[in-house]
Write a protein that holds these residues in place. Sequence first.
Motif, PDB file in Angstrom:
ATOM      1  N   GLY A  49      27.068  34.373  47.506  1.00  0.00           N
ATOM      2  CA  GLY A  49      27.525  33.907  48.810  1.00  0.00           C
ATOM      3  C   GLY A  49      28.633  32.881  48.701  1.00  0.00           C
ATOM      4  O   GLY A  49      29.603  32.894  49.454  1.00  0.00           O
ATOM      5  N   LYS A  50      28.483  31.964  47.727  1.00  0.00           N
ATOM      6  CA  LYS A  50      29.482  30.913  47.534  1.00  0.00           C
ATOM      7  C   LYS A  50      29.459  30.494  46.080  1.00  0.00           C
ATOM      8  O   LYS A  50      28.392  30.390  45.467  1.00  0.00           O
ATOM      9  CB  LYS A  50      29.187  29.708  48.442  1.00  0.00           C
ATOM     10  CG  LYS A  50      30.246  28.622  48.428  1.00  0.00           C
ATOM     11  CD  LYS A  50      29.922  27.528  49.432  1.00  0.00           C
ATOM     12  CE  LYS A  50      30.988  26.442  49.453  1.00  0.00           C
ATOM     13  NZ  LYS A  50      30.654  25.361  50.415  1.00  0.00           N
ATOM     14  N   ALA A  51      30.640  30.254  45.506  1.00  0.00           N
ATOM     15  CA  ALA A  51      30.711  29.886  44.091  1.00  0.00           C
ATOM     16  C   ALA A  51      31.985  29.109  43.815  1.00  0.00           C
ATOM     17  O   ALA A  51      32.917  29.087  44.626  1.00  0.00           O
ATOM     18  CB  ALA A  51      30.652  31.139  43.211  1.00  0.00           C
ATOM     19  N   ARG A  52      32.006  28.462  42.649  1.00  0.00           N
ATOM     20  CA  ARG A  52      33.188  27.783  42.147  1.00  0.00           C
ATOM     21  C   ARG A  52      33.288  28.041  40.643  1.00  0.00           C
ATOM     22  O   ARG A  52      32.269  28.310  39.986  1.00  0.00           O
ATOM     23  CB  ARG A  52      33.105  26.271  42.383  1.00  0.00           C
ATOM     24  CG  ARG A  52      33.258  25.833  43.826  1.00  0.00           C
ATOM     25  CD  ARG A  52      34.695  25.971  44.302  1.00  0.00           C
ATOM     26  NE  ARG A  52      34.861  25.455  45.663  1.00  0.00           N
ATOM     27  CZ  ARG A  52      34.767  26.192  46.753  1.00  0.00           C
ATOM     28  NH1 ARG A  52      34.484  27.481  46.644  1.00  0.00           N
ATOM     29  NH2 ARG A  52      34.941  25.669  47.943  1.00  0.00           N
ATOM     30  N   LEU A  53      34.473  27.941  40.096  1.00  0.00           N
ATOM     31  CA  LEU A  53      34.608  27.975  38.649  1.00  0.00           C
ATOM     32  C   LEU A  53      33.954  26.737  38.060  1.00  0.00           C
ATOM     33  O   LEU A  53      34.172  25.619  38.533  1.00  0.00           O
ATOM     34  CB  LEU A  53      36.087  28.023  38.246  1.00  0.00           C
ATOM     35  CG  LEU A  53      36.786  29.377  38.353  1.00  0.00           C
ATOM     36  CD1 LEU A  53      38.273  29.202  38.088  1.00  0.00           C
ATOM     37  CD2 LEU A  53      36.186  30.379  37.385  1.00  0.00           C
ATOM     38  N   ALA A  54      33.146  26.923  37.038  1.00  0.00           N
ATOM     39  CA  ALA A  54      32.441  25.808  36.401  1.00  0.00           C
ATOM     40  C   ALA A  54      33.280  25.218  35.281  1.00  0.00           C
ATOM     41  O   ALA A  54      34.033  25.930  34.609  1.00  0.00           O
ATOM     42  CB  ALA A  54      31.091  26.279  35.850  1.00  0.00           C
ATOM     43  N   CYS A 104      30.415  34.519  32.030  1.00  0.00           N
ATOM     44  CA  CYS A 104      31.436  35.564  31.928  1.00  0.00           C
ATOM     45  C   CYS A 104      31.830  35.806  30.475  1.00  0.00           C
ATOM     46  O   CYS A 104      31.438  35.059  29.569  1.00  0.00           O
ATOM     47  CB  CYS A 104      32.652  35.183  32.767  1.00  0.00           C
ATOM     48  SG  CYS A 104      32.236  34.945  34.521  1.00  0.00           S
ATOM     49  N   GLY A 105      32.596  36.854  30.266  1.00  0.00           N
ATOM     50  CA  GLY A 105      32.886  37.323  28.921  1.00  0.00           C
ATOM     51  C   GLY A 105      33.711  36.388  28.076  1.00  0.00           C
ATOM     52  O   GLY A 105      33.720  36.509  26.849  1.00  0.00           O
ATOM     53  N   ASP A 106      34.427  35.438  28.698  1.00  0.00           N
ATOM     54  CA  ASP A 106      35.240  34.500  27.931  1.00  0.00           C
ATOM     55  C   ASP A 106      34.517  33.193  27.633  1.00  0.00           C
ATOM     56  O   ASP A 106      35.125  32.229  27.176  1.00  0.00           O
ATOM     57  CB  ASP A 106      36.554  34.209  28.657  1.00  0.00           C
ATOM     58  CG  ASP A 106      36.350  33.620  30.058  1.00  0.00           C
ATOM     59  OD1 ASP A 106      35.182  33.527  30.502  1.00  0.00           O
ATOM     60  OD2 ASP A 106      37.358  33.266  30.700  1.00  0.00           O
ATOM     61  N   GLY A 107      33.199  33.161  27.901  1.00  0.00           N
ATOM     62  CA  GLY A 107      32.426  31.955  27.642  1.00  0.00           C
ATOM     63  C   GLY A 107      32.494  30.916  28.743  1.00  0.00           C
ATOM     64  O   GLY A 107      31.846  29.876  28.650  1.00  0.00           O
ATOM     65  N   ARG A 108      33.254  31.200  29.771  1.00  0.00           N
ATOM     66  CA  ARG A 108      33.284  30.340  30.938  1.00  0.00           C
ATOM     67  C   ARG A 108      32.315  30.886  31.984  1.00  0.00           C
ATOM     68  O   ARG A 108      31.725  31.954  31.805  1.00  0.00           O
ATOM     69  CB  ARG A 108      34.696  30.220  31.495  1.00  0.00           C
ATOM     70  CG  ARG A 108      35.696  29.603  30.518  1.00  0.00           C
ATOM     71  CD  ARG A 108      36.984  29.255  31.222  1.00  0.00           C
ATOM     72  NE  ARG A 108      36.764  28.256  32.251  1.00  0.00           N
ATOM     73  CZ  ARG A 108      37.610  27.993  33.253  1.00  0.00           C
ATOM     74  NH1 ARG A 108      38.730  28.694  33.355  1.00  0.00           N
ATOM     75  NH2 ARG A 108      37.341  27.065  34.149  1.00  0.00           N
ATOM     76  N   ALA A 109      32.155  30.136  33.092  1.00  0.00           N
ATOM     77  CA  ALA A 109      31.116  30.524  34.041  1.00  0.00           C
ATOM     78  C   ALA A 109      31.517  30.201  35.475  1.00  0.00           C
ATOM     79  O   ALA A 109      32.414  29.387  35.728  1.00  0.00           O
ATOM     80  CB  ALA A 109      29.812  29.812  33.703  1.00  0.00           C
ATOM     81  N   LEU A 110      30.835  30.858  36.399  1.00  0.00           N
ATOM     82  CA  LEU A 110      30.879  30.500  37.809  1.00  0.00           C
ATOM     83  C   LEU A 110      29.640  29.678  38.126  1.00  0.00           C
ATOM     84  O   LEU A 110      28.521  30.059  37.747  1.00  0.00           O
ATOM     85  CB  LEU A 110      30.885  31.743  38.692  1.00  0.00           C
ATOM     86  CG  LEU A 110      32.222  32.389  39.044  1.00  0.00           C
ATOM     87  CD1 LEU A 110      32.929  32.865  37.786  1.00  0.00           C
ATOM     88  CD2 LEU A 110      32.004  33.539  40.023  1.00  0.00           C
ATOM     89  N   LEU A 111      29.818  28.537  38.788  1.00  0.00           N
ATOM     90  CA  LEU A 111      28.705  27.797  39.355  1.00  0.00           C
ATOM     91  C   LEU A 111      28.404  28.421  40.705  1.00  0.00           C
ATOM     92  O   LEU A 111      29.232  28.382  41.628  1.00  0.00           O
ATOM     93  CB  LEU A 111      29.067  26.326  39.518  1.00  0.00           C
ATOM     94  CG  LEU A 111      28.050  25.459  40.280  1.00  0.00           C
ATOM     95  CD1 LEU A 111      26.688  25.465  39.601  1.00  0.00           C
ATOM     96  CD2 LEU A 111      28.587  24.031  40.440  1.00  0.00           C
ATOM     97  N   ILE A 112      27.239  29.032  40.830  1.00  0.00           N
ATOM     98  CA  ILE A 112      26.897  29.783  42.038  1.00  0.00           C
ATOM     99  C   ILE A 112      26.143  28.860  42.992  1.00  0.00           C
ATOM    100  O   ILE A 112      25.012  28.446  42.731  1.00  0.00           O
ATOM    101  CB  ILE A 112      26.074  31.031  41.682  1.00  0.00           C
ATOM    102  CG1 ILE A 112      26.906  31.937  40.759  1.00  0.00           C
ATOM    103  CG2 ILE A 112      25.674  31.781  42.956  1.00  0.00           C
ATOM    104  CD1 ILE A 112      26.174  33.151  40.247  1.00  0.00           C
TER     105      ILE A 112
END
Length: 303
Positions: free
Chosen positions: A243-248, A270-278
Amino acid sequence: MRAVVFAYHNVGVRCIQVLLARGVEVALVVTHQDNPTETIWFDSVAALCAEKNIPVITPDDPASAALFAQVAAIAPDFIFSFYYRNMLPPALLALAKSGAFNLHGSLLPKYRGRVPINWAVLHGEQETGATLHEMVAKPDAGAIVAQTSVPILPDDTAFMVFGKVVVASEQTLWNVLPDMLAGRTPRLPNDLSKGSYFGGRKPEDGRIDWSQPAHTVYNLHRAVAPPYPGAWTVMDGTTYVIGKARLAEGDYARFAPGLVVVDNRIFGICGDGRALLILSLLTGEEPVTAAQLQQRLDQYGKN
Protein backbone atom coordinates in the motif's frame (compact mmCIF):
# COMPACT_ATOMS: atom_id res chain seq x y z
CA MET A 1 -18.13 28.57 -30.81
CA ARG A 2 -19.83 25.21 -30.43
CA ALA A 3 -18.11 22.01 -29.33
CA VAL A 4 -18.88 18.32 -28.99
CA VAL A 5 -16.82 16.83 -26.17
CA PHE A 6 -15.82 13.21 -25.54
CA ALA A 7 -14.73 13.09 -21.90
CA TYR A 8 -14.19 11.00 -18.79
CA HIS A 9 -12.29 11.17 -15.50
CA ASN A 10 -10.99 14.25 -13.65
CA VAL A 11 -9.34 15.68 -16.76
CA GLY A 12 -12.69 15.50 -18.54
CA VAL A 13 -14.44 17.37 -15.75
CA ARG A 14 -11.83 20.11 -15.45
CA CYS A 15 -11.45 20.68 -19.18
CA ILE A 16 -15.21 20.91 -19.76
CA GLN A 17 -15.25 23.56 -17.04
CA VAL A 18 -12.50 25.44 -18.90
CA LEU A 19 -14.51 25.40 -22.13
CA LEU A 20 -17.55 26.79 -20.31
CA ALA A 21 -15.47 29.46 -18.58
CA ARG A 22 -14.06 30.56 -21.95
CA GLY A 23 -17.55 30.91 -23.39
CA VAL A 24 -17.63 27.78 -25.55
CA GLU A 25 -21.08 26.26 -26.08
CA VAL A 26 -20.78 22.57 -25.17
CA ALA A 27 -23.61 21.16 -27.27
CA LEU A 28 -23.10 17.49 -26.41
CA VAL A 29 -20.88 15.41 -24.13
CA VAL A 30 -20.14 11.77 -24.87
CA THR A 31 -18.84 9.82 -21.87
CA HIS A 32 -18.57 6.28 -20.49
CA GLN A 33 -20.78 4.39 -18.10
CA ASP A 34 -18.76 3.56 -15.00
CA ASN A 35 -17.46 -0.01 -14.95
CA PRO A 36 -18.83 -1.77 -11.83
CA THR A 37 -15.61 -3.80 -11.53
CA GLU A 38 -13.42 -0.67 -11.50
CA THR A 39 -12.57 1.39 -8.41
CA ILE A 40 -14.11 4.79 -9.20
CA TRP A 41 -11.90 7.28 -7.34
CA PHE A 42 -12.29 10.12 -9.85
CA ASP A 43 -14.91 12.78 -10.60
CA SER A 44 -17.94 12.17 -12.79
CA VAL A 45 -18.36 13.87 -16.17
CA ALA A 46 -22.01 12.77 -16.23
CA ALA A 47 -22.64 14.45 -12.87
CA LEU A 48 -21.09 17.70 -14.11
CA CYS A 49 -23.27 17.62 -17.21
CA ALA A 50 -26.39 17.09 -15.09
CA GLU A 51 -25.41 20.08 -12.96
CA LYS A 52 -24.77 22.29 -16.02
CA ASN A 53 -27.75 21.03 -18.07
CA ILE A 54 -25.47 19.75 -20.84
CA PRO A 55 -26.84 16.90 -22.98
CA VAL A 56 -24.83 13.75 -22.24
CA ILE A 57 -24.86 10.28 -23.80
CA THR A 58 -22.96 7.03 -23.18
CA PRO A 59 -22.92 5.08 -26.46
CA ASP A 60 -21.17 1.73 -26.58
CA ASP A 61 -19.56 2.46 -29.94
CA PRO A 62 -18.22 5.91 -30.89
CA ALA A 63 -18.08 4.73 -34.50
CA SER A 64 -21.84 4.12 -34.71
CA ALA A 65 -23.91 5.66 -37.48
CA ALA A 66 -26.33 7.09 -34.92
CA LEU A 67 -23.61 9.02 -33.12
CA PHE A 68 -22.17 10.28 -36.41
CA ALA A 69 -25.60 11.61 -37.42
CA GLN A 70 -26.10 13.27 -34.03
CA VAL A 71 -22.74 15.05 -34.17
CA ALA A 72 -23.26 16.02 -37.82
CA ALA A 73 -26.57 17.64 -36.92
CA ILE A 74 -24.82 19.77 -34.29
CA ALA A 75 -22.21 20.92 -36.86
CA PRO A 76 -19.57 21.63 -34.20
CA ASP A 77 -16.73 24.06 -34.63
CA PHE A 78 -14.57 21.81 -32.44
CA ILE A 79 -14.48 18.25 -31.25
CA PHE A 80 -12.49 17.66 -28.06
CA SER A 81 -11.45 14.44 -26.36
CA PHE A 82 -10.49 14.71 -22.71
CA TYR A 83 -9.47 11.29 -21.32
CA TYR A 84 -12.14 9.54 -23.34
CA ARG A 85 -11.03 5.91 -23.56
CA ASN A 86 -11.87 5.04 -27.16
CA MET A 87 -10.35 6.12 -30.46
CA LEU A 88 -12.62 8.30 -32.60
CA PRO A 89 -12.97 7.45 -36.31
CA PRO A 90 -11.53 9.90 -38.86
CA ALA A 91 -14.96 10.46 -40.45
CA LEU A 92 -16.30 11.68 -37.11
CA LEU A 93 -13.28 13.93 -36.51
CA ALA A 94 -13.81 15.51 -39.92
CA LEU A 95 -17.16 16.91 -38.78
CA ALA A 96 -15.39 19.56 -36.68
CA LYS A 97 -15.08 22.71 -38.79
CA SER A 98 -12.09 24.09 -36.86
CA GLY A 99 -10.48 20.80 -35.91
CA ALA A 100 -10.58 17.90 -33.45
CA PHE A 101 -8.21 17.86 -30.48
CA ASN A 102 -7.22 15.47 -27.70
CA LEU A 103 -5.69 16.11 -24.29
CA HIS A 104 -2.99 13.51 -23.54
CA GLY A 105 -1.23 12.94 -20.21
CA SER A 106 2.38 13.10 -21.34
CA LEU A 107 4.81 15.39 -23.10
CA LEU A 108 4.30 14.10 -26.61
CA PRO A 109 5.85 12.49 -28.55
CA LYS A 110 6.97 10.66 -25.38
CA TYR A 111 4.63 8.05 -23.89
CA ARG A 112 2.00 7.86 -26.59
CA GLY A 113 -0.77 5.37 -25.95
CA ARG A 114 -2.36 4.07 -22.77
CA VAL A 115 -1.79 5.03 -19.10
CA PRO A 116 1.16 7.34 -19.89
CA ILE A 117 1.57 8.59 -16.31
CA ASN A 118 1.94 5.08 -14.92
CA TRP A 119 4.53 4.22 -17.57
CA ALA A 120 6.50 7.41 -16.92
CA VAL A 121 6.69 6.70 -13.18
CA LEU A 122 7.57 3.05 -13.82
CA HIS A 123 10.51 4.15 -15.97
CA GLY A 124 11.79 6.58 -13.35
CA GLU A 125 11.12 9.74 -15.37
CA GLN A 126 11.65 13.08 -13.63
CA GLU A 127 9.14 15.00 -15.73
CA THR A 128 5.88 14.54 -17.58
CA GLY A 129 2.94 16.78 -18.38
CA ALA A 130 -0.11 17.41 -20.54
CA THR A 131 -0.29 17.86 -24.31
CA LEU A 132 -3.17 19.16 -26.40
CA HIS A 133 -2.80 17.80 -29.92
CA GLU A 134 -4.73 17.40 -33.11
CA MET A 135 -6.47 14.05 -33.52
CA VAL A 136 -5.63 11.94 -36.56
CA ALA A 137 -6.18 8.28 -37.44
CA LYS A 138 -3.05 7.17 -35.56
CA PRO A 139 -3.21 7.57 -31.76
CA ASP A 140 -1.40 10.59 -30.26
CA ALA A 141 0.28 11.33 -33.60
CA GLY A 142 -1.28 14.65 -34.63
CA ALA A 143 0.29 18.10 -34.50
CA ILE A 144 0.99 19.50 -31.04
CA VAL A 145 -1.07 22.54 -30.04
CA ALA A 146 0.26 23.21 -26.53
CA GLN A 147 2.07 21.50 -23.64
CA THR A 148 2.59 22.06 -19.91
CA SER A 149 5.21 20.12 -17.94
CA VAL A 150 5.15 18.95 -14.31
CA PRO A 151 7.90 17.39 -12.17
CA ILE A 152 7.89 13.80 -10.96
CA LEU A 153 9.54 13.80 -7.53
CA PRO A 154 11.49 10.73 -6.33
CA ASP A 155 8.72 9.52 -3.99
CA ASP A 156 5.71 10.55 -6.10
CA THR A 157 3.23 7.82 -6.90
CA ALA A 158 1.34 7.79 -10.19
CA PHE A 159 -1.74 8.99 -8.30
CA MET A 160 0.18 12.03 -7.06
CA VAL A 161 1.51 12.77 -10.53
CA PHE A 162 -1.97 12.38 -11.99
CA GLY A 163 -3.15 15.20 -9.73
CA LYS A 164 -0.42 17.44 -11.16
CA VAL A 165 -1.30 16.46 -14.72
CA VAL A 166 -4.97 17.32 -14.13
CA VAL A 167 -3.92 20.87 -13.24
CA ALA A 168 -1.47 20.97 -16.17
CA SER A 169 -4.30 19.89 -18.49
CA GLU A 170 -6.51 22.71 -17.26
CA GLN A 171 -3.69 25.24 -17.68
CA THR A 172 -2.79 23.99 -21.15
CA LEU A 173 -6.35 24.32 -22.46
CA TRP A 174 -7.00 27.61 -20.65
CA ASN A 175 -3.89 29.27 -22.08
CA VAL A 176 -4.25 28.20 -25.71
CA LEU A 177 -8.05 28.32 -26.08
CA PRO A 178 -8.30 32.06 -26.88
CA ASP A 179 -6.03 31.58 -29.91
CA MET A 180 -7.98 28.50 -30.98
CA LEU A 181 -11.28 30.35 -30.78
CA ALA A 182 -9.77 33.20 -32.81
CA GLY A 183 -8.72 30.80 -35.57
CA ARG A 184 -5.04 30.83 -34.67
CA THR A 185 -4.58 27.24 -33.45
CA PRO A 186 -0.85 26.43 -33.16
CA ARG A 187 0.24 23.25 -34.91
CA LEU A 188 3.76 22.20 -33.98
CA PRO A 189 5.54 19.06 -35.25
CA ASN A 190 4.99 15.83 -33.32
CA ASP A 191 8.12 13.83 -34.22
CA LEU A 192 7.18 10.24 -33.43
CA SER A 193 10.80 9.11 -33.82
CA LYS A 194 11.55 10.89 -30.51
CA GLY A 195 9.05 8.91 -28.46
CA SER A 196 7.49 5.48 -28.01
CA TYR A 197 4.01 3.97 -27.87
CA PHE A 198 2.90 2.05 -24.78
CA GLY A 199 -0.11 -0.20 -24.34
CA GLY A 200 -2.45 -0.63 -21.40
CA ARG A 201 -1.51 -2.25 -18.12
CA LYS A 202 -3.32 -5.04 -16.25
CA PRO A 203 -3.34 -5.80 -12.51
CA GLU A 204 -1.14 -8.85 -13.12
CA ASP A 205 1.57 -6.53 -14.47
CA GLY A 206 2.10 -5.39 -10.88
CA ARG A 207 3.67 -8.66 -9.75
CA ILE A 208 7.00 -7.99 -8.01
CA ASP A 209 10.20 -9.69 -9.10
CA TRP A 210 12.30 -9.43 -5.92
CA SER A 211 15.45 -10.35 -7.84
CA GLN A 212 15.39 -6.92 -9.47
CA PRO A 213 17.21 -3.89 -7.99
CA ALA A 214 15.41 -1.93 -5.28
CA HIS A 215 14.94 1.17 -7.45
CA THR A 216 13.20 -0.93 -10.11
CA VAL A 217 10.86 -2.51 -7.56
CA TYR A 218 10.22 0.86 -5.95
CA ASN A 219 9.32 2.43 -9.30
CA LEU A 220 6.86 -0.41 -9.91
CA HIS A 221 5.28 0.26 -6.53
CA ARG A 222 5.03 3.99 -7.26
CA ALA A 223 3.56 3.37 -10.70
CA VAL A 224 0.69 1.18 -9.49
CA ALA A 225 0.21 2.17 -5.82
CA PRO A 226 -3.43 2.56 -4.63
CA PRO A 227 -5.92 3.63 -5.84
CA TYR A 228 -4.42 1.61 -8.71
CA PRO A 229 -4.28 -2.18 -8.12
CA GLY A 230 -0.85 -2.08 -6.43
CA ALA A 231 2.44 -3.96 -6.65
CA TRP A 232 1.95 -7.45 -5.25
CA THR A 233 3.70 -10.65 -4.30
CA VAL A 234 2.53 -14.15 -3.38
CA MET A 235 3.85 -16.07 -0.39
CA ASP A 236 2.54 -19.54 0.45
CA GLY A 237 -0.63 -18.94 -1.52
CA THR A 238 -1.42 -15.54 0.01
CA THR A 239 -1.26 -12.39 -2.12
CA TYR A 240 0.26 -9.34 -0.42
CA VAL A 241 -0.14 -5.86 -1.91
CA ILE A 242 2.14 -2.95 -1.02
CA GLY A 243 0.00 0.00 0.00
CA LYS A 244 2.81 2.40 0.89
CA ALA A 245 6.59 2.08 0.89
CA ARG A 246 9.89 3.94 0.79
CA LEU A 247 13.40 2.99 -0.24
CA ALA A 248 15.24 1.81 2.88
CA GLU A 249 18.68 2.97 3.89
CA GLY A 250 21.38 0.38 4.52
CA ASP A 251 22.52 -3.00 3.28
CA TYR A 252 20.14 -5.97 3.56
CA ALA A 253 22.12 -8.46 1.50
CA ARG A 254 22.15 -10.92 4.44
CA PHE A 255 18.44 -11.62 3.78
CA ALA A 256 16.98 -13.62 0.92
CA PRO A 257 14.87 -11.62 -1.55
CA GLY A 258 11.22 -11.22 -0.55
CA LEU A 259 9.26 -10.13 2.50
CA VAL A 260 10.96 -10.13 5.91
CA VAL A 261 10.41 -8.57 9.32
CA VAL A 262 13.35 -6.72 10.92
CA ASP A 263 13.03 -4.85 14.24
CA ASN A 264 9.25 -5.09 14.02
CA ARG A 265 9.19 -3.43 10.59
CA ILE A 266 8.33 -4.99 7.24
CA PHE A 267 10.89 -4.90 4.44
CA GLY A 268 10.95 -6.14 0.88
CA ILE A 269 14.45 -7.38 0.11
CA CYS A 270 15.61 -6.88 -3.48
CA GLY A 271 18.20 -8.51 -5.68
CA ASP A 272 20.85 -5.83 -5.19
CA GLY A 273 20.86 -6.22 -1.41
CA ARG A 274 18.84 -3.08 -0.89
CA ALA A 275 15.27 -3.02 0.38
CA LEU A 276 11.92 -1.29 0.47
CA LEU A 277 10.62 -0.27 3.89
CA ILE A 278 6.97 -1.27 3.61
CA LEU A 279 4.79 1.12 5.58
CA SER A 280 1.50 -0.48 4.57
CA LEU A 281 1.01 -4.11 3.51
CA LEU A 282 -2.41 -5.46 2.57
CA THR A 283 -4.16 -8.74 1.93
CA GLY A 284 -7.28 -7.77 0.04
CA GLU A 285 -8.26 -4.57 1.85
CA GLU A 286 -7.04 -5.79 5.25
CA PRO A 287 -3.79 -4.37 6.68
CA VAL A 288 -1.06 -6.80 7.75
CA THR A 289 1.04 -5.83 10.77
CA ALA A 290 4.68 -6.74 11.24
CA ALA A 291 3.70 -9.13 14.06
CA GLN A 292 1.13 -10.87 11.86
CA LEU A 293 3.60 -11.23 9.00
CA GLN A 294 6.28 -12.56 11.36
CA GLN A 295 3.83 -15.17 12.63
CA ARG A 296 3.11 -16.27 9.07
CA LEU A 297 6.82 -16.33 8.21
CA ASP A 298 7.52 -18.47 11.29
CA GLN A 299 4.63 -20.76 10.44
CA TYR A 300 6.01 -21.45 6.98
CA GLY A 301 9.65 -21.46 8.04
CA LYS A 302 10.53 -18.44 5.92
CA ASN A 303 12.49 -16.45 8.49
